[in-house]
Design a protein around this motif. Structure first.
Motif, mmCIF file in Angstrom:
data_model
loop_
_atom_site.group_PDB
_atom_site.id
_atom_site.type_symbol
_atom_site.label_atom_id
_atom_site.label_comp_id
_atom_site.label_asym_id
_atom_site.label_seq_id
_atom_site.Cartn_x
_atom_site.Cartn_y
_atom_site.Cartn_z
ATOM 1 N N ILE A 235 -7.828 3.879 -1.061
ATOM 2 C CA ILE A 235 -6.758 3.141 -1.743
ATOM 3 C C ILE A 235 -7.323 2.319 -2.894
ATOM 4 C CG2 ILE A 235 -5.087 1.258 -1.434
ATOM 5 C CD1 ILE A 235 -4.648 2.317 1.429
ATOM 6 N N GLU A 236 -8.494 1.705 -2.668
ATOM 7 C CA GLU A 236 -9.123 0.897 -3.707
ATOM 8 C C GLU A 236 -9.460 1.717 -4.949
ATOM 9 O OE1 GLU A 236 -11.890 -2.576 -2.218
ATOM 10 O OE2 GLU A 236 -12.257 -0.789 -1.005
ATOM 11 N N LYS A 237 -9.922 2.933 -4.733
ATOM 12 C CA LYS A 237 -10.423 3.752 -5.840
ATOM 13 C C LYS A 237 -9.326 4.510 -6.586
ATOM 14 C CE LYS A 237 -15.084 4.480 -3.971
ATOM 15 N NZ LYS A 237 -16.072 5.485 -3.498
ATOM 16 N N THR A 238 -8.132 4.527 -6.042
ATOM 17 C CA THR A 238 -7.033 5.254 -6.683
ATOM 18 C C THR A 238 -6.526 4.491 -7.907
ATOM 19 O OG1 THR A 238 -6.355 6.190 -4.550
ATOM 20 C CG2 THR A 238 -4.751 6.268 -6.342
ATOM 21 N N VAL A 239 -6.320 5.214 -8.992
ATOM 22 C CA VAL A 239 -5.802 4.619 -10.221
ATOM 23 C C VAL A 239 -4.293 4.859 -10.281
ATOM 24 C CG1 VAL A 239 -5.874 4.638 -12.743
ATOM 25 C CG2 VAL A 239 -7.989 4.975 -11.420
ATOM 26 N N ARG A 249 -0.960 -2.329 -4.280
ATOM 27 C CA ARG A 249 -2.261 -1.949 -3.722
ATOM 28 C C ARG A 249 -3.146 -3.178 -3.537
ATOM 29 N NH1 ARG A 249 -6.223 0.693 -6.721
ATOM 30 N NH2 ARG A 249 -5.625 -0.720 -8.421
ATOM 31 N N ASP A 250 -3.150 -4.076 -4.521
ATOM 32 C CA ASP A 250 -4.000 -5.261 -4.432
ATOM 33 C C ASP A 250 -3.567 -6.192 -3.309
ATOM 34 O OD1 ASP A 250 -5.495 -4.299 -6.537
ATOM 35 O OD2 ASP A 250 -4.355 -5.387 -8.066
ATOM 36 N N ARG A 336 0.552 7.375 -0.259
ATOM 37 C CA ARG A 336 0.723 8.811 -0.556
ATOM 38 C C ARG A 336 -0.195 9.240 -1.701
ATOM 39 N NH1 ARG A 336 3.230 12.381 -3.867
ATOM 40 N NH2 ARG A 336 3.957 10.726 -5.266
ATOM 41 N N LEU A 337 -0.184 8.473 -2.780
ATOM 42 C CA LEU A 337 -1.010 8.824 -3.932
ATOM 43 C C LEU A 337 -2.503 8.671 -3.640
ATOM 44 C CD1 LEU A 337 1.105 7.196 -6.795
ATOM 45 C CD2 LEU A 337 0.934 9.623 -6.201
ATOM 46 N N SER A 338 -2.826 7.869 -2.626
ATOM 47 C CA SER A 338 -4.234 7.681 -2.247
ATOM 48 C C SER A 338 -4.715 8.765 -1.298
ATOM 49 C CB SER A 338 -4.433 6.298 -1.608
ATOM 50 O OG SER A 338 -4.083 5.276 -2.508
ATOM 51 N N GLY A 339 -3.826 9.674 -0.912
ATOM 52 C CA GLY A 339 -4.231 10.813 -0.080
ATOM 53 C C GLY A 339 -4.093 10.625 1.406
#
Length: 427
Positions: A235-239, A249-250, A336-339
């Motif tokens: 989640i941290e690495k997803t842009v 996210r933050d 979802r976007l973070s996989g």
């Protein structure tokens, strides 16, 4: 200091005996009893019987008076320890219970008492000394009141508190599950709430069923949905191109390292930041429990604050309710976007029926704001002393904490084994 005494209002033959209960200065209750006393054998100054050797039935009357005194003391001690609101109706109910006297006391009826219970919640004294309750608690018991009304309507019968025994429990549970289509966990919680109302009635002098104590609510054990360190890193690495998703996210990352409910998390500002003994801390009073907690600022949280120039991320809306609602929506998309698409078992609310449906879903669909507090407790359990974790999460007992993260007492053996291995590593 509380004091119980007896008195009479006239000196007629076989006059009514009254009981007076002084709780403290300015708080005094009075109630007539079913007892009759001959004034010739009653000392109006001491409130006690006299010349018992010449008073036929005097010894029995004295024993009954002492039993009533003990009965009142017992109910008072229970009600006082639980922070119940004491008034003349409470005292009248206590005395009536001793004599098995119902009269026209409508609070002996289950629906009436449930309504009364809700009305008195704002006056309750909590274990930490505060007065009142949260809005969520009022909503919860308003709901059980409505379910009691629905049940009585369905059965075409008005029930008393004293009817709540095992047979009532079984039929009420069947009503919730089979007729209202509630899930087992929801129905189990309602049984627990129902018992709480009835126990409160007992403490306030209402007659209850002898099986009440044996009635138990229940929760069907399910897997707890949490995030792993690896998933947090994903989640941290997803842009995110959408600014709202980046902010969500933050807040999600902060929440996983602070262990607070969303109601407290999204209210945190730089005003909550303090420094103690050279350590950066966040101090806040939890809205639900009213507990004051101090949390060491984790490096991951410091990283987020640095991103916002020492401040916390912005809110989505000024309205507290809207802010939480949008946060819950956004973090599902963040996941979802973070996989986080692994299929796992969990419960989702069916919008058409408004009931939770249990099945296998992609993990991101099961992500909600509650995942943060449980993730914090689960990830650090075993590495940080449980007492310290509880001081952050605000759980009342260690048992509640272990149930919250889905751990059993047997996990103590695993923890002890880990520490022993550490201790013996140099042998």
């Amino acid at each position: 200091m509380s004091k119980i005494s007896f008195y009479i209002k006239n000196k007629k033959t076989h006059t009514t005996l009254y009981v007076r209960f002084s709780v403290k200065r300015g708080v005094l209750f009075r109630k007539s009893t079913q007892l009759q006393v001959d004034p010739k054998f009653f000392n109006t100054k001491t409130g006690k019987l006299k010349n018992l050797d010449n008073y036929t039935g005097g010894i029995e009357l004295k024993a009954t008076m002492e039993q009533l005194r003990g009965h009142i003391s017992s109910y008072y001690n229970s009600a006082n320890s639980d922070g119940e609101y004491l008034d003349s109706k409470w005292f009248g109910g206590v005395v009536n219970t001793f004599f098995n006297r119902v009269g026209d006391n409508k609070l002996e009826y289950l629906e009436e008492y449930a309504k009364h219970y809700v009305e008195k919640l704002p006056n309750n004294r909590n274990k930490n000394g505060t007065i009142g309750c949260t809005r969520a608690t009022i909503v919860k018991y308003n709901t059980i009141h409505r379910k009691i009304v629905a049940y009585e309507t369905s059965r075409e019968k008005k029930y008393k508190v004293s009817d709540v025994g095992s047979d009532f429990r079984d039929d009420f549970l069947s009503f919730l599950i089979e007729e209202l289509n509630f899930g087992e966990n929801t129905a189990g919680r309602y049984i627990k709430f129902l018992k709480t109302v009835c126990l409160n009635a007992k403490r306030n002098g209402v007659r209850v069923h002898h099986q009440l104590e044996s009635i138990q609510g229940f929760i069907k054990k399910t897997d707890k949905i949490t995030l792993s360190f690896k998933e947090i890193e994903m989640i941290e690495k997803t842009v995110f191109e959408d600014k709202n998703l980046s902010v969500a996210r933050d807040w999600l990352i902060i929440g996983c390292y602070l262990g607070q409910r969303v109601s407290d998390l999204l209210d945190i500002t730089t005003d909550n930041l303090i420094t103690k003994s050279g350590h950066r801390m966040i101090e806040l009073t939890q809205q639900k429990t009213k507990k004051r907690v101090s949390i060491l600022v984790h490096p991951k949280v410091e990283g987020v604050l640095k991103k916002y120039k020492g401040k916390f991320p912005p809110r989505f809306r000024e309205s507290i309710f809207s802010n939480r609602l949008l946060f819950n929506e956004h973090i599902k998309e963040v996941a979802r976007l973070s996989g986080l698409t692994e299929m796992i078992y969990g419960g989702l609310i069916d919008k058409s029926t408004r009931r939770k449906v249990w099945s296998n879903y992609p993990k991101y669909k099961l992500v909600s704001s509650h995942i943060m507090r449980r993730t914090f407790a689960t990830l650090f359990y075993g590495d940080i002393p449980t007492a310290l974790l509880i001081s952050v999460t605000g759980h009342s007992t260690e048992k509640m904490f272990l149930q919250y993260i889905g751990k059993a007492d047997i996990d103590y053996a695993e923890q002890l084994s880990k520490y022993w291995k550490v201790g013996n590593s140099g042998d």
